[in-house]
Write a protein that holds these residues in place. Structure first.
Motif, PDB file in Angstrom:
ATOM      1  N   UNK A   4       0.817  -1.215   0.000  1.00 22.74           N
ATOM      2  CA  UNK A   4       0.000   0.000   0.000  1.00 22.74           C
ATOM      3  C   UNK A   4       0.849   1.263   0.000  1.00 22.74           C
ATOM      4  N   UNK A   5       1.953   1.215   0.751  1.00 17.07           N
ATOM      5  CA  UNK A   5       2.812   2.388   0.912  1.00 17.07           C
ATOM      6  C   UNK A   5       4.270   1.971   0.735  1.00 17.07           C
ATOM      7  N   UNK A   6       4.994   2.757  -0.041  1.00 16.74           N
ATOM      8  CA  UNK A   6       6.437   2.542  -0.181  1.00 16.74           C
ATOM      9  C   UNK A   6       7.143   3.886  -0.052  1.00 16.74           C
TER      10      UNK A   6
ATOM     11  N   UNK B 190      13.559  15.387  -0.537  1.00 20.05           N
ATOM     12  CA  UNK B 190      14.078  14.402  -1.482  1.00 20.05           C
ATOM     13  C   UNK B 190      13.518  13.041  -1.115  1.00 20.05           C
ATOM     14  N   UNK B 191      13.783  12.054  -1.974  1.00 14.99           N
ATOM     15  CA  UNK B 191      13.223  10.724  -1.774  1.00 14.99           C
ATOM     16  C   UNK B 191      11.907  10.584  -2.514  1.00 14.99           C
ATOM     17  N   UNK B 192      11.281   9.423  -2.365  1.00  9.84           N
ATOM     18  CA  UNK B 192      10.031   9.170  -3.085  1.00  9.84           C
ATOM     19  C   UNK B 192       9.020   8.465  -2.201  1.00  9.84           C
ATOM     20  N   UNK B 193       7.734   8.708  -2.494  1.00  8.09           N
ATOM     21  CA  UNK B 193       6.623   8.079  -1.802  1.00  8.09           C
ATOM     22  C   UNK B 193       5.663   7.504  -2.834  1.00  8.09           C
ATOM     23  N   UNK B 194       5.233   6.276  -2.610  1.00 10.83           N
ATOM     24  CA  UNK B 194       4.146   5.692  -3.389  1.00 10.83           C
ATOM     25  C   UNK B 194       3.028   5.321  -2.431  1.00 10.83           C
ATOM     26  N   UNK B 195       1.847   5.849  -2.680  1.00  8.25           N
ATOM     27  CA  UNK B 195       0.662   5.521  -1.891  1.00  8.25           C
ATOM     28  C   UNK B 195      -0.363   4.911  -2.839  1.00  8.25           C
ATOM     29  N   UNK B 196      -0.673   3.645  -2.628  1.00 11.10           N
ATOM     30  CA  UNK B 196      -1.588   2.922  -3.509  1.00 11.10           C
ATOM     31  C   UNK B 196      -1.152   3.035  -4.974  1.00 11.10           C
ATOM     32  N   UNK B 197       0.183   2.946  -5.165  1.00 11.93           N
ATOM     33  CA  UNK B 197       0.746   2.950  -6.504  1.00 11.93           C
ATOM     34  C   UNK B 197       0.901   4.304  -7.149  1.00 11.93           C
TER      35      UNK B 197
ATOM     36  N   UNK C  39       1.914   8.748  -6.616  1.00 13.80           N
ATOM     37  CA  UNK C  39       2.620   9.748  -5.812  1.00 13.80           C
ATOM     38  C   UNK C  39       1.592  10.679  -5.165  1.00 13.80           C
ATOM     39  N   UNK C  40       1.663  10.879  -3.847  1.00 10.04           N
ATOM     40  CA  UNK C  40       0.690  11.775  -3.189  1.00 10.04           C
ATOM     41  C   UNK C  40       1.010  13.255  -3.378  1.00 10.04           C
ATOM     42  N   UNK C  41       2.207  13.574  -3.865  1.00 10.53           N
ATOM     43  CA  UNK C  41       2.597  14.970  -4.063  1.00 10.53           C
ATOM     44  C   UNK C  41       3.088  15.176  -5.484  1.00 10.53           C
TER      45      UNK C  41
ATOM     46  N   UNK D 214      -2.545  14.935  -4.837  1.00 10.17           N
ATOM     47  CA  UNK D 214      -3.140  14.023  -5.810  1.00 10.17           C
ATOM     48  C   UNK D 214      -4.618  13.815  -5.484  1.00 10.17           C
ATOM     49  N   UNK D 215      -5.491  14.466  -6.243  1.00  6.61           N
ATOM     50  CA  UNK D 215      -6.929  14.395  -5.971  1.00  6.61           C
ATOM     51  C   UNK D 215      -7.481  12.986  -6.163  1.00  6.61           C
ATOM     52  N   UNK D 216      -6.831  12.178  -7.000  1.00 10.53           N
ATOM     53  CA  UNK D 216      -7.302  10.811  -7.218  1.00 10.53           C
ATOM     54  C   UNK D 216      -7.130   9.948  -5.972  1.00 10.53           C
ATOM     55  N   UNK D 217      -6.190  10.332  -5.090  1.00 12.67           N
ATOM     56  CA  UNK D 217      -5.936   9.550  -3.878  1.00 12.67           C
ATOM     57  C   UNK D 217      -6.845   9.956  -2.718  1.00 12.67           C
TER      58      UNK D 217
END
Length: 301
Positions: A4-6, A58-65, A67-69, A72-75
């Protein structure tokens, strides 16, 4: 297992203050995941970056596949967020709050009534928020985060400042939420809460994650002695070491005689042979011991 989250090497600073320092972790679908740490450890900032409320340096986030930033209105319909300090609309009843929150996501009044029942506030539906107790307000806050039926729920110290009864009632609710298949991410500094609720925990301090594992695995990995107590007066403190080998520290506070050992079986057998069993208590290592071992014992305001 799906993730779900990476989070990968996430960093965030405010001037010279490093709030998040290279944090990486994954949360599996349907997992109850805890982020533990003392005040100022970076828990809330990490959570806000994952939620898309703050931008990482820096770095990366994946929430439900995804990016939340940038935001992200779809999330938004797929996640529920309960912040440390939730502000309700003034002069609205508990039901009106839920109807209002639900309307933002297209959820109708029926869903609000369902959520009132789930969080045990049906009898408070017509009560204005300022008249609710602390525990009731926290349950309403969680209901607002769930009213649109999200896949992932973020809870930032949801039981802070609650009395023991309210905390345990809220724990039951959190188990129910997770039992429905939702992924739950919890920040807390209550070790008993994390040990009871979480499948895995990340222990965080000074912006870094120090260890991640199941609470039981973290405890088993700690080389800590067993603490054994009997009623004070059952045995003279100076005679404790004589009854069995392997007894270390001895403390008598006038209520209980407590000593530590790495050979509890031998010591317990010796106590039984001496019939020194009144008030017997045996305490192994806990998640709190792991936490203190990793973060230190000094007080930090």
């Amino acid at each position: 297992m799906s993730v779900s989250i990476r989070a990968t090497d996430v960093r965030k600073s405010y001037g010279d203050v490093v709030a998040v320092d290279g944090v990486s972790f994954e949360v599996n679908d349907g997992e109850f995941f805890g982020i533990l740490g003392p005040n100022g450890a970076g828990k809330t900032t990490t959570l806000e970056i994952v939620e898309g409320l703050r931008e990482a340096d820096s770095g990366s986030i994946e929430l439900l596949g995804q990016s939340p930033w940038p935001r992200n209105k779809a999330l938004l319909p797929r996640m529920g967020v309960q912040l440390q300090g939730t502000a309700f609309f003034e002069r609205l009843t508990a039901r009106e709050q839920l109807v209002t929150f639900g309307s933002l996501y297209g959820a109708g009044p029926k869903r609000a009534d369902e959520m009132l029942e789930i969080v045990g506030l049906t009898d408070k539906a017509g009560t204005r928020v300022e008249k609710l107790s602390g525990g009731q307000a926290q349950r309403l806050s969680i209901a607002c985060a769930l009213v649109h039926d999200p896949e992932v729920v973020f809870l930032d110290e949801p039981t802070a400042a609650l009395d023991p009864q309210a905390r345990r009632n809220l724990w039951d609710l959190l188990r129910t939420i997770n039992g429905q298949g939702r992924t739950v991410v919890l920040t807390t500094h209550y070790m008993d809460e994390a040990e009871l609720l979480c499948d895995r925990v990340a222990i965080m301090d000074r912006g870094k994650i120090l260890n991640i594992d199941a609470p039981a695995s973290l405890v088993r990995g700690l080389d800590a002695p067993t603490r054994i107590s009997v009623d004070s007066g059952e045995l003279a403190a100076e005679k404790v070491a004589a009854i069995a080998d392997g007894v270390a520290e001895v403390e008598d506070d006038g209520v209980a005689l407590t000593f530590t050992t790495r050979d509890p079986a031998t010591v317990l057998t010796a106590l039984a042979e001496q019939r020194v069993l009144n008030g017997l208590r045996v305490r192994g290592a806990t998640l709190e011991d792991v936490f203190l071992e990793l973060t230190g014992r000094e007080y930090r305001a």
